[in-house]
Scaffold this motif. Structure first.
Motif, short mmCIF file in Angstrom:
data_model
loop_
_atom_site.label_atom_id
_atom_site.label_comp_id
_atom_site.label_asym_id
_atom_site.label_seq_id
_atom_site.Cartn_x
_atom_site.Cartn_y
_atom_site.Cartn_z
N GLY A 71 -1.95 5.30 5.49
CA GLY A 71 -2.21 4.50 6.50
C GLY A 71 -0.75 3.89 5.12
O GLY A 71 -1.25 2.35 5.38
N VAL A 72 -0.25 4.51 5.00
CA VAL A 72 0.29 3.63 3.16
C VAL A 72 1.86 3.31 3.98
O VAL A 72 2.49 3.51 5.07
N ILE A 118 -2.71 1.74 -4.43
CA ILE A 118 -2.33 2.94 -4.59
C ILE A 118 -3.23 4.32 -3.79
O ILE A 118 -4.51 3.80 -3.70
N LYS A 119 -2.79 4.01 -2.06
CA LYS A 119 -3.96 4.82 -1.02
C LYS A 119 -4.05 6.07 -1.21
O LYS A 119 -5.16 6.35 -0.24
N ALA A 120 -3.10 6.75 -1.99
CA ALA A 120 -3.03 8.45 -1.59
C ALA A 120 -2.25 8.97 -2.92
O ALA A 120 -1.95 8.21 -3.49
N GLU A 172 1.12 -1.10 -0.23
CA GLU A 172 -0.20 -0.24 -0.29
C GLU A 172 0.53 1.69 -0.07
O GLU A 172 1.94 1.62 1.18
N ILE A 173 0.73 1.98 -0.74
CA ILE A 173 1.37 3.04 -1.12
C ILE A 173 0.37 4.38 -1.42
O ILE A 173 -0.61 4.50 -1.98
N THR A 207 6.88 7.27 9.17
CA THR A 207 7.44 6.13 9.39
C THR A 207 7.39 5.20 7.40
O THR A 207 8.82 4.11 7.73
N ALA A 208 6.75 5.42 7.23
CA ALA A 208 6.95 4.99 5.04
C ALA A 208 8.77 5.00 4.66
O ALA A 208 8.82 5.98 4.89
#
Length: 346
Positions: free
Chosen positions: A182-183, A158-160, A129-130, A208-209
């Motif tokens: 939350g990626v 792709i979450k955003a 998830e990115i 933190t990603a």
């Protein structure tokens, strides 16, 4: 050479000047010296159009090398096609050579290749998830489109997908939205000053990603401009940046090291992958002229399209009428910023 894309265009100019001088000192091409004509677009597409007309109509050049950005390149494609002169672009977007345009070639790896390499690394790292962040320019848009297009087949969600404006000096709002999604990782599609802005803001937010960049950030200026914030950033780059870390068996090692040393000796600064694009473009053209035995455009074009196993600093080129870039994904190296420098991963 000036403007937002100066850290791309300046090493390109310096590389062309350096190697035109070296080629002429060695006797030129087909017994004649090369003549280099340089115009600075200031990173503006409209200036690229003006100067391309001048190069074609007044200077009557045999080949055009440049189009530093995708926007500049695409702005002059019709002019070059109508003039039927070879144009070797130094810009990154896939659209430059797909679909194939008869007189347009390019040396940098495409944005689609960069995204593919990044997604391969994400898969290895268990990232699914990115978020995406990019500007509104031609390369940014094309890179983002490729990222969206290639995500499903790579198992990436792709979450955003956030965009910043051309004159933005802070991307905190966009990155905050991405963080809220939350990626596991963020991919930056862009180049120039925004690369350092996004990287610094990313660190300031304590995200933190994992942060990935495209190959548009393969420059020491990105690391320096980001301060310590670039530490840990991963991105696909040409072998040139990590030539000294490559195994002796890598055919690009010798070519890349020789170019890097010549550039450092001439300009007292680190070599750049963007200068490397110009190095390859010039030498591909010279190779084609020698094989064609002529500077006649149609003969040179045919010779370029029959380039086979040409070892450059961007990769090993195999150009055909159906492929006007000629680079495979294996020519990309995945690197990471460590200790203020480049670490070759694979």
């Amino acid at each position: 050479v000036t403007g937002p894309a100066t850290f791309l265009g300046e090493p390109e100019r310096k590389t062309l000047e350096l190697y035109v001088g070296r080629i002429n000192a060695a006797g030129g091409v087909l017994g004649r010296p090369l003549q280099l004509v340089v115009y600075d677009t200031g990173s503006e597409a409209k200036n690229a159009v003006t100067f391309t007309k001048r190069l074609l109509e007044q200077d009557k050049v045999d080949v055009l090398i440049g189009g530093t950005t995708t926007g500049e390149t695409m702005a002059v494609v019709k002019l070059v096609e109508d003039a039927q002169k070879p144009f070797i672009s130094l810009a990154g977007a896939q659209v430059i050579v797909e679909p194939v345009k008869p007189w347009i070639f390019k040396t940098p790896h495409s944005d689609a290749m960069a995204v593919g390499k990044v997604y391969t690394d994400m898969t290895k790292e268990g990232i699914k998830e990115i978020g995406l962040i990019a500007g509104s320019g031609g390369f940014d848009k094309s890179c983002t489109e490729q990222a969206v297009k290639l995500a499903p087949e790579s198992g990436i969600a792709i979450k955003a997908n956030e965009q910043y404006g051309r004159d933005d000096t802070d991307t905190t709002p966009q990155l905050t939205k991405i963080r809220s999604a939350g990626v596991q990782a963020v991919l930056f599609c862009g180049f120039g000053a925004p690369a350092t802005i996004v990287t610094r803001n990313f660190a300031q937010l304590g995200m933190t990603a994992r942060l990935y960049h495209s190959h548009g950030s393969c420059s020491a200026q990105m690391i320096a401009g980001s301060g310590g914030a670039a530490e840990g950033v991963r991105l696909p780059c040409a072998a040139l940046l990590v030539a000294d870390q490559l195994p002796e068996s890598d055919p690009q090692k010798k070519v890349a090291l020789e170019y890097a040393e010549a550039y450092r000796k001439a300009y007292d600064e680190p070599v750049s992958t963007f200068g490397g694009h110009a190095y390859d473009a010039l030498h591909l053209y010279v190779d084609a002229v020698k094989r064609a035995g002529s500077t006649e455009p149609a003969k040179v074009k045919a010779a370029l399209e029959s380039t086979k196993d040409f070892v450059g600093v961007d990769g090993i080129f195999n150009i055909t009428p159906q492929d006007h870039m000629g680079l495979g994904l294996e020519s990309f190296k995945m690197v990471e910023v460590r200790g203020g420098g480049w670490k070759f991963l694979y």
